[in-house]
Design a protein around this motif. Structure first.
Motif, PDB file in Angstrom:
ATOM      1  N   PRO A  40      -9.337   6.566   2.680  1.00  0.00           N
ATOM      2  CA  PRO A  40     -10.360   6.811   3.691  1.00  0.00           C
ATOM      3  C   PRO A  40     -10.621   8.307   3.790  1.00  0.00           C
ATOM      4  CG  PRO A  40      -8.257   6.325   4.724  1.00  0.00           C
ATOM      5  CD  PRO A  40      -8.079   6.080   3.263  1.00  0.00           C
ATOM      6  N   GLU A  41     -11.755   8.684   4.319  1.00  0.00           N
ATOM      7  CA  GLU A  41     -12.139  10.097   4.362  1.00  0.00           C
ATOM      8  C   GLU A  41     -11.100  10.915   5.135  1.00  0.00           C
ATOM      9  OE1 GLU A  41     -16.426  11.542   4.370  1.00  0.00           O
ATOM     10  OE2 GLU A  41     -15.857  11.764   6.492  1.00  0.00           O
ATOM     11  N   PHE A  42     -10.496  11.885   4.426  1.00  0.00           N
ATOM     12  CA  PHE A  42      -9.485  12.792   4.984  1.00  0.00           C
ATOM     13  C   PHE A  42      -8.267  12.054   5.537  1.00  0.00           C
ATOM     14  CE2 PHE A  42     -13.516  15.275   5.895  1.00  0.00           C
ATOM     15  CZ  PHE A  42     -13.410  16.056   4.749  1.00  0.00           C
ATOM     16  N   GLY A  43      -8.096  10.801   5.171  1.00  0.00           N
ATOM     17  CA  GLY A  43      -6.941  10.045   5.653  1.00  0.00           C
ATOM     18  C   GLY A  43      -6.939   9.816   7.146  1.00  0.00           C
ATOM     19  N   LEU A  44      -8.127   9.685   7.750  1.00  0.00           N
ATOM     20  CA  LEU A  44      -8.226   9.635   9.206  1.00  0.00           C
ATOM     21  C   LEU A  44      -8.162   8.228   9.792  1.00  0.00           C
ATOM     22  CD1 LEU A  44     -10.976  12.356   9.817  1.00  0.00           C
ATOM     23  CD2 LEU A  44      -8.509  12.545  10.167  1.00  0.00           C
ATOM     24  N   ILE A  45      -8.014   7.212   8.971  1.00  0.00           N
ATOM     25  CA  ILE A  45      -7.950   5.844   9.497  1.00  0.00           C
ATOM     26  C   ILE A  45      -6.952   5.059   8.655  1.00  0.00           C
ATOM     27  CG2 ILE A  45      -9.832   4.952   8.067  1.00  0.00           C
ATOM     28  CD1 ILE A  45     -10.726   3.279  10.493  1.00  0.00           C
ATOM     29  N   ILE A  46      -6.401   4.008   9.229  1.00  0.00           N
ATOM     30  CA  ILE A  46      -5.324   3.290   8.540  1.00  0.00           C
ATOM     31  C   ILE A  46      -5.846   2.056   7.801  1.00  0.00           C
ATOM     32  CG2 ILE A  46      -3.333   4.139   9.793  1.00  0.00           C
ATOM     33  CD1 ILE A  46      -5.152   0.999  10.858  1.00  0.00           C
ATOM     34  N   THR A  47      -7.041   2.155   7.257  1.00  0.00           N
ATOM     35  CA  THR A  47      -7.543   1.162   6.309  1.00  0.00           C
ATOM     36  C   THR A  47      -8.367   1.892   5.263  1.00  0.00           C
ATOM     37  OG1 THR A  47      -8.760  -0.910   6.044  1.00  0.00           O
ATOM     38  CG2 THR A  47      -9.606   0.647   7.676  1.00  0.00           C
ATOM     39  N   TYR A  64      -9.089  -8.466   1.935  1.00  0.00           N
ATOM     40  CA  TYR A  64      -8.195  -8.005   2.989  1.00  0.00           C
ATOM     41  C   TYR A  64      -7.828  -6.539   2.767  1.00  0.00           C
ATOM     42  CZ  TYR A  64      -7.477 -12.465   5.315  1.00  0.00           C
ATOM     43  OH  TYR A  64      -7.668 -13.613   6.043  1.00  0.00           O
ATOM     44  N   SER A  65      -7.526  -5.856   3.858  1.00  0.00           N
ATOM     45  CA  SER A  65      -7.217  -4.426   3.814  1.00  0.00           C
ATOM     46  C   SER A  65      -5.887  -4.162   3.119  1.00  0.00           C
ATOM     47  CB  SER A  65      -7.178  -3.866   5.236  1.00  0.00           C
ATOM     48  OG  SER A  65      -6.733  -2.527   5.243  1.00  0.00           O
ATOM     49  N   THR A  66      -5.801  -3.015   2.486  1.00  0.00           N
ATOM     50  CA  THR A  66      -4.537  -2.524   1.924  1.00  0.00           C
ATOM     51  C   THR A  66      -3.796  -1.660   2.926  1.00  0.00           C
ATOM     52  OG1 THR A  66      -5.655  -0.577   1.056  1.00  0.00           O
ATOM     53  CG2 THR A  66      -5.429  -2.462  -0.429  1.00  0.00           C
ATOM     54  N   GLY A  67      -4.422  -1.412   4.088  1.00  0.00           N
ATOM     55  CA  GLY A  67      -3.880  -0.389   4.966  1.00  0.00           C
ATOM     56  C   GLY A  67      -4.340   0.979   4.484  1.00  0.00           C
ATOM     57  N   GLY A  68      -3.838   2.007   5.122  1.00  0.00           N
ATOM     58  CA  GLY A  68      -4.233   3.357   4.753  1.00  0.00           C
ATOM     59  C   GLY A  68      -3.357   4.368   5.479  1.00  0.00           C
ATOM     60  N   SER A  69      -3.517   5.634   5.199  1.00  0.00           N
ATOM     61  CA  SER A  69      -4.595   6.108   4.361  1.00  0.00           C
ATOM     62  C   SER A  69      -4.294   6.003   2.867  1.00  0.00           C
ATOM     63  CB  SER A  69      -4.915   7.565   4.709  1.00  0.00           C
ATOM     64  OG  SER A  69      -3.788   8.395   4.493  1.00  0.00           O
ATOM     65  N   SER A  70      -3.032   5.787   2.518  1.00  0.00           N
ATOM     66  CA  SER A  70      -2.673   5.709   1.099  1.00  0.00           C
ATOM     67  C   SER A  70      -2.820   4.288   0.571  1.00  0.00           C
ATOM     68  CB  SER A  70      -1.239   6.216   0.902  1.00  0.00           C
ATOM     69  OG  SER A  70      -1.094   7.529   1.376  1.00  0.00           O
ATOM     70  N   GLY A  71      -3.923   3.631   0.951  1.00  0.00           N
ATOM     71  CA  GLY A  71      -4.140   2.246   0.537  1.00  0.00           C
ATOM     72  C   GLY A  71      -4.407   2.092  -0.935  1.00  0.00           C
ATOM     73  N   GLY A  72      -5.105   3.061  -1.526  1.00  0.00           N
ATOM     74  CA  GLY A  72      -5.328   3.005  -2.959  1.00  0.00           C
ATOM     75  C   GLY A  72      -4.032   3.141  -3.735  1.00  0.00           C
ATOM     76  N   SER A  73      -3.132   3.997  -3.262  1.00  0.00           N
ATOM     77  CA  SER A  73      -1.824   4.160  -3.897  1.00  0.00           C
ATOM     78  C   SER A  73      -1.020   2.872  -3.824  1.00  0.00           C
ATOM     79  CB  SER A  73      -1.046   5.294  -3.214  1.00  0.00           C
ATOM     80  OG  SER A  73      -1.646   6.544  -3.421  1.00  0.00           O
ATOM     81  N   ALA A  74      -0.978   2.253  -2.639  1.00  0.00           N
ATOM     82  CA  ALA A  74      -0.205   1.023  -2.478  1.00  0.00           C
ATOM     83  C   ALA A  74      -0.750  -0.099  -3.349  1.00  0.00           C
ATOM     84  CB  ALA A  74      -0.208   0.594  -1.005  1.00  0.00           C
TER      85      ALA A  74
END
Length: 420
Positions: A40-47, A64-74
């Motif tokens: 997410p932009e600047f890691g400002l949200i948890i999805t 479904y969401s991966t979560g965030g901000s490191s959702g792409g990593s997960a």
């Protein structure tokens, strides 16, 4: 530059002119940098649903969401693209996506790993860097590689061997069970509670002493202080972008980012220092609790992963908040209850993860179970400052006992990467 379907969402891809300390240490260890994952932009949200690049799908369930901000990593780790992915954590952004994607995530002690020589500390020290990884062993080895002060670091912590700790049974630490979300009106999903109770039973069967005890903190002040800190730092970040790249660049930012910056600009230096003092009060209460216990056990996230579009602000909410931007009404919106209403869907999901960021303590999310809907559930352990070794020892014991969920990758790759 890549434009999206949203006219205000523009992604600017800039190739850095130099490696930061984390990347230098990764390369020195002989690891290869594969690429950049979605955030997410600047890691400002948890999805991980940025308007510029689109949503990242949970490897366990499309849509479904991966979560965030490191959702792409997960997602990259859980799906077998890479065995590990560097991540950052300011309010749960390593542990949160690790929990929702069924992998292992550690947020180290404040100052353990480099942040940036130029930043020193981010979000008043709430942000920590490490990695989302498939195995406890690799997380410990990565911490051996990455840890240590860099030039300009405001904290200097002693070196240690975390790999050895991950291979050594724990000395039966005393664990306190924490079940009260630190954001009001936050229900805990039944599957998450079932997983927590199962985790308690398993740890007790291993000989750990587990007692229930809750923190004496003002949960209403906790979320407000957190929002003040993040808002002020976001305002500074947006102003820095304007100074460095020109005001025209600000037009490409998401409304949510600009609204949060507006909220930060409406705060005073006194508001920020008051929030910082609130964090010290929380740290004091946690230290008091950990005089009697070694580790805090709680869920990582109150629910399993949710469908896309549940967590980002609605377009109308973004628009209405944006109307107040020129007037710096952030403090009034906070007192009116509007900010609480709009931020609750996100902050309630952070009701267990924020604590470790506010205090600077190390915390891990272990993939301890599955929901009836087929989604992973993470359990979180928080230790005293500088005591990652206890977390790795417990996590290693859990992994060797076969507790961790299987990620949705092929059997051959699964066994070759995780069965040690």
């Amino acid at each position: 530059m890549q434009a999206s379907l949203y006219p205000w969402a523009v992604a600017v891809c800039v190739i850095p002119k130099h490696d930061n300390t984390i990347v230098k240490r990764i390369k020195q260890a002989g690891l290869n940098c594969f690429g950049k994952t979605n955030t997410p932009e600047f890691g400002l949200i948890i999805t991980t649903e940025p308007k510029a690049f689109g949503a990242t799908h949970n490897p366990f369930k499309h849509g479904y969401s991966t979560g965030g901000s490191s959702g792409g990593s997960a997602a990259a780790v859980a799906s077998g693209i890479v065995p590990m992915a560097v991540s950052g954590d300011g309010g749960g952004s390593i542990r949160f996506p690790a929990a929702w994607c069924g992998v292992f995530g550690l947020k180290p002690t404040r100052g353990r790993n480099p942040i940036s020589s130029l930043l020193g500390e981010d979000w008043l020290g709430a942000v920590a860097n490490h990695a989302i990884i498939r195995t406890v062993r690799d997380s410990a080895m990565m911490l051996d590689v990455l840890s240590g002060a860099e030039i300009g670091a405001p904290f200097v912590l002693p070196s240690d061997s975390f790999y050895q700790a991950s291979q050594t049974p724990p000395k039966r630490p005393k664990i306190t069970l924490h079940k009260r979300p630190l954001v009001a009106n936050t229900p805990i999903d039944d599957d998450v509670m079932d997983c927590l109770h199962t985790t308690v039973k398993r740890l007790a069967d291993m000989g750990h002493i587990i007692e229930e005890a809750e923190l004496d903190v003002d949960i209403e002040r906790l979320w407000q202080d957190f929002l003040v800190v993040v808002g002020c730092h976001t305002a500074h970040l947006v102003d820095e972008i304007a100074r460095t790249h020109g005001k025209a660049m600000i037009a490409g930012l998401e409304p949510q980012t600009l609204n949060l910056a507006m909220f930060g600009r409406s705060m005073t230096a006194l508001d920020l220092l008051t929030a910082k003092q609130g964090w010290h009060s929380v740290r004091y209460q946690v230290d008091k609790l950990l005089q009697d216990y070694d580790v805090i056990l709680c869920p990582t996230v109150p629910t399993p992963a949710v469908p896309h579009e549940q967590l980002p602000p609605k377009l109308m909410d973004e628009f209405m908040m944006g109307l107040t931007n020129p007037f710096k009404f952030g403090k009034w919106l906070l007192k009116s209850g509007v900010v609480e209403k709009l931020s609750h869907p996100v902050q309630s999901k952070m009701a267990f993860t924020m604590l470790a960021n506010i205090t600077g303590m190390p915390a891990m999310s272990a993939p301890a179970g599955m929901s009836r809907g087929g989604l992973p559930i993470g359990m979180q352990l928080i230790a005293r400052l500088n005591d990652e070794k206890t977390l790795f020892a417990i996590a290693g014991e859990m992994k060797r006992a076969g507790w961790f969920v299987k990620t949705p990758i092929g059997d051959c790759l699964q066994s070759s990467l995780t069965d040690y």
